[in-house]
Design a protein around this motif. Structure first.
Motif, PDB file in Angstrom:
ATOM      1  N   GLU A   3       9.197   9.088 -12.045  1.00  0.00           N
ATOM      2  CA  GLU A   3       7.810   9.533 -12.253  1.00  0.00           C
ATOM      3  C   GLU A   3       6.907   8.616 -11.435  1.00  0.00           C
ATOM      4  O   GLU A   3       7.121   7.399 -11.401  1.00  0.00           O
ATOM      5  N   VAL A   4       5.872   9.199 -10.828  1.00  0.00           N
ATOM      6  CA  VAL A   4       4.874   8.422 -10.076  1.00  0.00           C
ATOM      7  C   VAL A   4       3.513   8.645 -10.745  1.00  0.00           C
ATOM      8  O   VAL A   4       3.160   9.781 -11.071  1.00  0.00           O
ATOM      9  N   VAL A   5       2.782   7.549 -10.973  1.00  0.00           N
ATOM     10  CA  VAL A   5       1.482   7.646 -11.660  1.00  0.00           C
ATOM     11  C   VAL A   5       0.385   7.154 -10.714  1.00  0.00           C
ATOM     12  O   VAL A   5       0.433   6.012 -10.239  1.00  0.00           O
ATOM     13  N   LEU A   6      -0.599   8.003 -10.448  1.00  0.00           N
ATOM     14  CA  LEU A   6      -1.740   7.587  -9.614  1.00  0.00           C
ATOM     15  C   LEU A   6      -2.820   6.968 -10.491  1.00  0.00           C
ATOM     16  O   LEU A   6      -3.464   7.652 -11.287  1.00  0.00           O
ATOM     17  N   THR A   7      -2.988   5.667 -10.337  1.00  0.00           N
ATOM     18  CA  THR A   7      -4.051   4.941 -11.042  1.00  0.00           C
ATOM     19  C   THR A   7      -4.831   4.171  -9.974  1.00  0.00           C
ATOM     20  O   THR A   7      -5.105   2.991 -10.123  1.00  0.00           O
ATOM     21  N   GLU A  41       0.835  -1.211   0.000  1.00  0.00           N
ATOM     22  CA  GLU A  41       0.000   0.000   0.000  1.00  0.00           C
ATOM     23  C   GLU A  41       0.863   1.251   0.000  1.00  0.00           C
ATOM     24  O   GLU A  41       1.820   1.346   0.772  1.00  0.00           O
ATOM     25  N   ILE A  42       0.507   2.177  -0.850  1.00  0.00           N
ATOM     26  CA  ILE A  42       1.202   3.476  -0.851  1.00  0.00           C
ATOM     27  C   ILE A  42       0.595   4.315   0.270  1.00  0.00           C
ATOM     28  O   ILE A  42      -0.631   4.536   0.315  1.00  0.00           O
ATOM     29  N   THR A  43       1.473   4.754   1.186  1.00  0.00           N
ATOM     30  CA  THR A  43       0.989   5.502   2.351  1.00  0.00           C
ATOM     31  C   THR A  43       1.417   6.971   2.309  1.00  0.00           C
ATOM     32  O   THR A  43       0.957   7.773   3.121  1.00  0.00           O
ATOM     33  N   GLY A  44       2.308   7.313   1.390  1.00  0.00           N
ATOM     34  CA  GLY A  44       2.765   8.695   1.303  1.00  0.00           C
ATOM     35  C   GLY A  44       3.696   8.861   0.110  1.00  0.00           C
ATOM     36  O   GLY A  44       3.929   7.915  -0.646  1.00  0.00           O
ATOM     37  N   PHE A  45       4.216  10.082  -0.018  1.00  0.00           N
ATOM     38  CA  PHE A  45       5.067  10.385  -1.168  1.00  0.00           C
ATOM     39  C   PHE A  45       6.422  10.894  -0.683  1.00  0.00           C
ATOM     40  O   PHE A  45       6.511  11.508   0.378  1.00  0.00           O
ATOM     41  N   VAL A  46       7.456  10.629  -1.473  1.00  0.00           N
ATOM     42  CA  VAL A  46       8.785  11.163  -1.162  1.00  0.00           C
ATOM     43  C   VAL A  46       8.906  12.482  -1.910  1.00  0.00           C
ATOM     44  O   VAL A  46       8.750  12.524  -3.134  1.00  0.00           O
ATOM     45  N   ARG A  47       9.162  13.557  -1.169  1.00  0.00           N
ATOM     46  CA  ARG A  47       9.271  14.864  -1.824  1.00  0.00           C
ATOM     47  C   ARG A  47      10.709  15.336  -1.793  1.00  0.00           C
ATOM     48  O   ARG A  47      11.401  15.212  -0.787  1.00  0.00           O
ATOM     49  N   GLU A  48      11.134  15.914  -2.915  1.00  0.00           N
ATOM     50  CA  GLU A  48      12.413  16.628  -2.960  1.00  0.00           C
ATOM     51  C   GLU A  48      12.090  18.017  -3.440  1.00  0.00           C
ATOM     52  O   GLU A  48      11.963  18.239  -4.650  1.00  0.00           O
ATOM     53  N   GLY A  49      11.862  18.948  -2.532  1.00  0.00           N
ATOM     54  CA  GLY A  49      11.390  20.291  -2.909  1.00  0.00           C
ATOM     55  C   GLY A  49      10.027  20.184  -3.560  1.00  0.00           C
ATOM     56  O   GLY A  49       9.095  19.590  -3.006  1.00  0.00           O
ATOM     57  N   ALA A  97       5.794  -1.570   2.375  1.00  0.00           N
ATOM     58  CA  ALA A  97       6.980  -2.432   2.200  1.00  0.00           C
ATOM     59  C   ALA A  97       8.249  -1.595   2.068  1.00  0.00           C
ATOM     60  O   ALA A  97       9.259  -2.084   1.584  1.00  0.00           O
ATOM     61  N   GLY A  98       8.200  -0.321   2.476  1.00  0.00           N
ATOM     62  CA  GLY A  98       9.387   0.539   2.407  1.00  0.00           C
ATOM     63  C   GLY A  98       9.239   1.603   1.331  1.00  0.00           C
ATOM     64  O   GLY A  98       8.209   1.707   0.668  1.00  0.00           O
ATOM     65  N   THR A  99      10.331   2.373   1.159  1.00  0.00           N
ATOM     66  CA  THR A  99      10.299   3.481   0.194  1.00  0.00           C
ATOM     67  C   THR A  99      10.713   2.976  -1.188  1.00  0.00           C
ATOM     68  O   THR A  99      11.618   2.145  -1.302  1.00  0.00           O
ATOM     69  N   ILE A 100      10.038   3.457  -2.215  1.00  0.00           N
ATOM     70  CA  ILE A 100      10.443   3.127  -3.585  1.00  0.00           C
ATOM     71  C   ILE A 100      10.724   4.446  -4.303  1.00  0.00           C
ATOM     72  O   ILE A 100       9.853   5.322  -4.377  1.00  0.00           O
ATOM     73  N   ALA A 156       9.624  12.316  -5.713  1.00  0.00           N
ATOM     74  CA  ALA A 156      10.771  11.474  -6.090  1.00  0.00           C
ATOM     75  C   ALA A 156      10.554  10.011  -5.710  1.00  0.00           C
ATOM     76  O   ALA A 156      11.492   9.214  -5.732  1.00  0.00           O
ATOM     77  N   GLY A 157       9.324   9.671  -5.327  1.00  0.00           N
ATOM     78  CA  GLY A 157       9.065   8.273  -4.992  1.00  0.00           C
ATOM     79  C   GLY A 157       7.841   8.148  -4.110  1.00  0.00           C
ATOM     80  O   GLY A 157       7.101   9.117  -3.899  1.00  0.00           O
ATOM     81  N   VAL A 158       7.646   6.925  -3.605  1.00  0.00           N
ATOM     82  CA  VAL A 158       6.482   6.678  -2.744  1.00  0.00           C
ATOM     83  C   VAL A 158       6.921   5.960  -1.471  1.00  0.00           C
ATOM     84  O   VAL A 158       7.915   5.219  -1.467  1.00  0.00           O
ATOM     85  N   GLN A 159       6.166   6.228  -0.400  1.00  0.00           N
ATOM     86  CA  GLN A 159       6.347   5.440   0.825  1.00  0.00           C
ATOM     87  C   GLN A 159       5.290   4.355   0.827  1.00  0.00           C
ATOM     88  O   GLN A 159       4.113   4.632   0.533  1.00  0.00           O
ATOM     89  N   THR A 160       5.714   3.144   1.115  1.00  0.00           N
ATOM     90  CA  THR A 160       4.765   2.036   1.068  1.00  0.00           C
ATOM     91  C   THR A 160       4.884   1.218   2.346  1.00  0.00           C
ATOM     92  O   THR A 160       5.828   1.378   3.119  1.00  0.00           O
TER      93      THR A 160
END
Ligand SMILES: Cc1cc2nc3c(=O)[nH]c(=O)nc-3n(C[C@H](O)[C@H](O)[C@H](O)COP(=O)(O)OP(=O)(O)OC[C@H]3O[C@@H](n4cnc5c(N)ncnc54)[C@H](O)[C@@H]3O)c2cc1C
Length: 367
Positions: free
Chosen positions: A197-201, A172-180, A190-193, A184-188
């Protein structure tokens, strides 16, 4: 070439987006909080047309037409490459006792679609099991239904065979990794990925996820219940639709009857009231079903959006974040065009159709 794309949600939209992007990017990761293809895309009826296509905007029509033309070749390609046949079943569709027949016929003329008025006796001759009392009929030849659970299974198998695609279920995606300003990725769970590019579908859950980033996206769950019968293979030769309720024949004689439209949050519990109401509609359309016991009853959550126009494209002011969501009642029919348009945009190709009506720009609000 884009290095890594993370796709959030593996319904028909996420899986087909991944399938298309795998040709254009180095690595694609699809994450789903449950099993791939376990939500609305599984629960739907699979009619490869909006229920009343003339009631939609040109934006929905453009995606629907492109997809309808593409579905047979998608089905054949997936069948030959995976051995799982999505069963694109061309049956045509009869609408009975329409209130807005004139609008339907005018739309068909304008759009060059094979929809025409037929004598109701012709409908009874073509569908001998049709219930009594209908007075008028409109028929569209060539309309298909796709066996959506099989479509999902074949897409999953096709993706599993691609070396640059990773499928992560129960992630499950629980949050997003932000760089400014950049995602730059997602928190899940199962850890950070990390991702370029991140696509919300994420279907009906897309609005909740975007809220984490301070955007209000008007996509909300709209519950739909369906029932299923098993009849002889030749019981119902065409799809039939009256008073918003429809019957869809699968090739093996399964008949789906749908659907309800309910605003009940994320509750997916099938209810006795809906069962009774769907059975009544089934019997009105096809009286022989009075003697049959439904072999299935379920609910799914459609990703409801204003006018059913999906959000396809980049999120303004949030570099690295994209949407392909909000397909409401038509995600199965709109999927091929939406996902082709999406991959055209992400890959910088000439888009198959004008992307402007679907652009998130101007359709999202900051919270
Ligand atoms: C009863 C019913 C009948 C329908 N009939 C038709 C029809 O005949 N024709 C038609 O075209 N359409 C029909 N639809 C609509 C169609 O099913 C949907 O529009 C379509 O399936 C939406 O696809 P999706 O991939 O966006 O959403 P979904 O299939 O719901 O997929 C979204 C995925 O995102 C995942 N997800 C959500 N949040 C997260 C998170 N935080 N992290 C990771 N993963 C997450 C979910 O687990 C889910 O698998 C029907 C729908 C229903 C309910």
């Amino acid at each position: 070439m884009t290095k890594q794309v993370v796709i959030v949600g593996g319904g028909v939209i996420g899986l087909l987006t991944a399938f298309n992007l795998a040709k254009d990017v180095e690595r694609v990761v699809v994450c789903d909080k449950g099993e791939l293809g376990g939500e609305s895309s599984w629960a739907g009826g699979g009619i490869v047309s909006p229920l009343y296509p003339w009631r939609y905007s040109p934006a929905v029509t453009a995606l629907a037409h492109w997809s309808q033309d593409f579905y047979p070749q998608l089905g054949e390609h997936l069948f030959s490459s995976t051995g799982v046949d999505p069963q694109v079943h061309v049956t045509g569709l009869y609408w009975l006792d329409l209130d807005d027949e004139a609008e339907a016929l005018a739309w068909a003329k304008r759009e060059g679609r094979p929809l025409s008025k037929v004598a109701v006796s012709e409908a009874y001759a073509a569908v001998p099991v049709l219930g009594p009392g209908f007075n008028s009929a409109v028929y569209m030849a060539g309309v298909a239904n796709v066996r959506n659970p099989r479509l999902l299974k074949s897409l999953k198998a096709a993706l599993q065979a691609l070396p640059n695609v990773t499928l992560q279920e129960h992630c499950e995606i629980t949050g997003f990794v932000r760089e400014g300003e950049r995602i730059a990725g997602v928190q899940t769970t199962a850890g950070t990925i990390e991702a370029d590019e991140v696509v919300l579908t994420a279907g009906a859950w897309s609005g909740d996820l975007l809220r984490l980033l301070g955007f209000s996206l008007p996509v909300e769950p709209v519950k739909g219940q369906m029932i299923l019968f098993k009849c002889a293979e030749d019981f119902l030769p065409s799809m039939v639709l009256a008073k918003g309720r429809y019957a869809i024949p699968r090739r093996d004689g399964h008949i789906l009857v749908g659907s309800t439209l309910e605003h009940a949050g994320y509750d997916k519990t099938p209810t006795p009231d809906a069962l009774q109401s769907l059975r009544a509609s089934a019997i009105e359309l096809l009286p022989a079903l009075a003697d049959a016991t439904p072999v299935g009853h379920w609910a799914g959550l459609r990703p409801g959006s204003p006018e059913g126009v999906p959000y396809i494209g980049r999120v303004p002011g949030c570099e690295g974040l994209w949407l392909n969501c909000g397909h409401y009642r038509n995600g199965l029919v709109l999927a091929p065009a939406s996902c082709q348009l999406f991959s055209d945009l992400l890959s910088g190709r000439e888009p198959i159709i004008d992307p402007a009506p679907y652009a998130p720009h101007g359709r999202l609000e900051a919270l």
